[in-house]
Scaffold this motif. Sequence first.
Motif, PDB file in Angstrom:
ATOM      1  N   VAL A  62       0.874  -1.178   0.000  1.00  0.00           N
ATOM      2  CA  VAL A  62       0.000   0.000   0.000  1.00  0.00           C
ATOM      3  C   VAL A  62       0.907   1.222   0.000  1.00  0.00           C
ATOM      4  N   ALA A  63       0.678   2.133  -0.938  1.00  0.00           N
ATOM      5  CA  ALA A  63       1.581   3.261  -1.119  1.00  0.00           C
ATOM      6  C   ALA A  63       1.023   4.541  -0.523  1.00  0.00           C
ATOM      7  N   SER A  64       1.908   5.317   0.074  1.00  0.00           N
ATOM      8  CA  SER A  64       1.565   6.675   0.483  1.00  0.00           C
ATOM      9  C   SER A  64       1.882   7.609  -0.679  1.00  0.00           C
ATOM     10  N   SER A  65       0.947   8.456  -1.038  1.00  0.00           N
ATOM     11  CA  SER A  65       1.190   9.417  -2.113  1.00  0.00           C
ATOM     12  C   SER A  65       1.284  10.836  -1.562  1.00  0.00           C
ATOM     13  N   ALA A  66       1.645  10.950  -0.290  1.00  0.00           N
ATOM     14  CA  ALA A  66       1.688  12.268   0.353  1.00  0.00           C
ATOM     15  C   ALA A  66       2.664  13.208  -0.357  1.00  0.00           C
ATOM     16  N   ARG A  67       3.822  12.686  -0.749  1.00  0.00           N
ATOM     17  CA  ARG A  67       4.807  13.546  -1.413  1.00  0.00           C
ATOM     18  C   ARG A  67       4.289  14.008  -2.774  1.00  0.00           C
ATOM     19  N   ALA A  68       3.676  13.112  -3.536  1.00  0.00           N
ATOM     20  CA  ALA A  68       3.135  13.483  -4.847  1.00  0.00           C
ATOM     21  C   ALA A  68       2.023  14.506  -4.709  1.00  0.00           C
ATOM     22  N   ARG A  69       1.209  14.338  -3.683  1.00  0.00           N
ATOM     23  CA  ARG A  69       0.126  15.299  -3.462  1.00  0.00           C
ATOM     24  C   ARG A  69       0.695  16.677  -3.127  1.00  0.00           C
ATOM     25  N   ALA A  70       1.737  16.710  -2.293  1.00  0.00           N
ATOM     26  CA  ALA A  70       2.304  17.980  -1.844  1.00  0.00           C
ATOM     27  C   ALA A  70       3.119  18.668  -2.930  1.00  0.00           C
ATOM     28  N   GLU A  71       3.951  17.901  -3.646  1.00  0.00           N
ATOM     29  CA  GLU A  71       4.893  18.507  -4.583  1.00  0.00           C
ATOM     30  C   GLU A  71       4.377  18.585  -6.012  1.00  0.00           C
ATOM     31  N   LEU A  72       3.534  17.648  -6.415  1.00  0.00           N
ATOM     32  CA  LEU A  72       3.003  17.656  -7.771  1.00  0.00           C
ATOM     33  C   LEU A  72       1.592  18.223  -7.835  1.00  0.00           C
ATOM     34  N   GLY A  73       0.939  18.332  -6.680  1.00  0.00           N
ATOM     35  CA  GLY A  73      -0.445  18.769  -6.670  1.00  0.00           C
ATOM     36  C   GLY A  73      -1.387  17.707  -7.198  1.00  0.00           C
ATOM     37  N   TRP A  74      -0.991  16.449  -7.042  1.00  0.00           N
ATOM     38  CA  TRP A  74      -1.761  15.329  -7.586  1.00  0.00           C
ATOM     39  C   TRP A  74      -2.766  14.818  -6.565  1.00  0.00           C
ATOM     40  N   THR A  75      -3.998  14.649  -6.994  1.00  0.00           N
ATOM     41  CA  THR A  75      -5.039  14.064  -6.157  1.00  0.00           C
ATOM     42  C   THR A  75      -5.843  13.088  -6.994  1.00  0.00           C
ATOM     43  N   PRO A  76      -5.933  11.812  -6.588  1.00  0.00           N
ATOM     44  CA  PRO A  76      -6.726  10.862  -7.378  1.00  0.00           C
ATOM     45  C   PRO A  76      -8.196  11.232  -7.368  1.00  0.00           C
ATOM     46  N   ALA A  77      -8.791  11.234  -8.569  1.00  0.00           N
ATOM     47  CA  ALA A  77     -10.203  11.578  -8.698  1.00  0.00           C
ATOM     48  C   ALA A  77     -11.112  10.381  -8.466  1.00  0.00           C
ATOM     49  N   LYS A  78     -10.580   9.164  -8.674  1.00  0.00           N
ATOM     50  CA  LYS A  78     -11.395   7.957  -8.523  1.00  0.00           C
ATOM     51  C   LYS A  78     -10.664   6.940  -7.640  1.00  0.00           C
ATOM     52  N   PRO A  79     -10.644   7.185  -6.325  1.00  0.00           N
ATOM     53  CA  PRO A  79      -9.942   6.273  -5.433  1.00  0.00           C
ATOM     54  C   PRO A  79     -10.751   5.041  -5.030  1.00  0.00           C
ATOM     55  N   ASP A  80     -12.074   5.046  -5.265  1.00  0.00           N
ATOM     56  CA  ASP A  80     -12.922   3.956  -4.789  1.00  0.00           C
ATOM     57  C   ASP A  80     -12.776   2.727  -5.684  1.00  0.00           C
ATOM     58  N   LEU A  81     -12.576   1.564  -5.073  1.00  0.00           N
ATOM     59  CA  LEU A  81     -12.373   0.329  -5.838  1.00  0.00           C
ATOM     60  C   LEU A  81     -13.547   0.036  -6.754  1.00  0.00           C
ATOM     61  N   ARG A  82     -14.761   0.270  -6.300  1.00  0.00           N
ATOM     62  CA  ARG A  82     -15.928  -0.042  -7.129  1.00  0.00           C
ATOM     63  C   ARG A  82     -16.024   0.865  -8.349  1.00  0.00           C
ATOM     64  N   ASP A  83     -15.599   2.109  -8.227  1.00  0.00           N
ATOM     65  CA  ASP A  83     -15.549   2.994  -9.394  1.00  0.00           C
ATOM     66  C   ASP A  83     -14.516   2.504 -10.399  1.00  0.00           C
ATOM     67  N   ILE A  84     -13.385   2.039  -9.891  1.00  0.00           N
ATOM     68  CA  ILE A  84     -12.332   1.518 -10.763  1.00  0.00           C
ATOM     69  C   ILE A  84     -12.834   0.290 -11.513  1.00  0.00           C
TER      70      ILE A  84
END
Length: 324
Positions: A290-312
């Motif tokens: 399981v990955a932490s994306s805290a650095r990507a969120r902070a430095e790239l401004g990245w936020t997943p739009a579809k994090p829910d497994l059922r949406d995927i």
Amino acid sequence: MKVLVTGGAGYVGSAVARLLVDAGHEVVVLDDLSRNDASQVPAGARLVQARIHDAATVLTPDAGFDAVLHFAGLIAAGESMVQPELHWDNNTVGSLALLDAMRAAGVRRLVFSSTAATYGDPSELPLTENAVTKPVNTYGATKLAVDMAIASEAHAHELAAVSLRYFNVAGALVLPDGSMIGERHDPETHLIPIALQVAAGQREKLAIFGDDYPTPDGTCIRDYIHVGDLAQAHLLALEAARPGEHRVYNLGNGTGFSCKEVVDAVREVTGHPLPVEMAPRRPGDPAELVASSARARAELGWTPAKPDLRDIVADAWTFFRSGL
């Protein structure tokens, strides 16, 4: 920018290529089509059919490329344990040839499709970029070797580079014109598309490899990320790359789902039964990633739009039923 997308006829590579075309970039796809389909290359991109080892035939000094996004690689961890020579040659030797070609052509910007498999079987979760890299399969080892080569290239030759480490990519990219880019591997090795094939009656049953892992239900836990979210991260990384730096970002939802939970989600989304057969563990499969994306969120401004497994799963099912 004029960009070369290696492996751009593949699942993730073609999704990124499409977003690059839509953003106004000039895109050339390099793919040997040994495991991918030319139909996945987006309109507006030019396809060159060649091995990654021969990237220098495209990345010539006068070709005018500004950047490379590198997806060309074998991805099946199980295969890497029984045919390691294929993975070392394609993933590592091929990538070194690409770095040589980029240096000779003066192309100094790179985004590399790495993997959370570089970390192996971690002792702490969620995974951060500071976690110990100790891969337990050949696939992860080949990718880690490339990450290390990229770091050296950045230090010695002012390469601006970003490695994105992720694990299970799924879903389908739904585009404004109604078209979709989804997962089509031959042979298929990934859990969600195989489960959808079983739900649709194309396979008799689904094999789950191992139910004796130290997890709540005994099956492996993975962090699933939607291909559309992943593709957006590559465009952000392309803009964030800086000369002389090799940045590494983990990408994930921060939530893990077990194989049995994926089966339950597929049953719920499709409304079909899903026969399951328990099989022995596969060599090189960590219990939990399981990955932490805290650095990507902070430095790239990245936020997943579809994090829910059922949406995927739902997007993957829509693509599957479309027959695209």
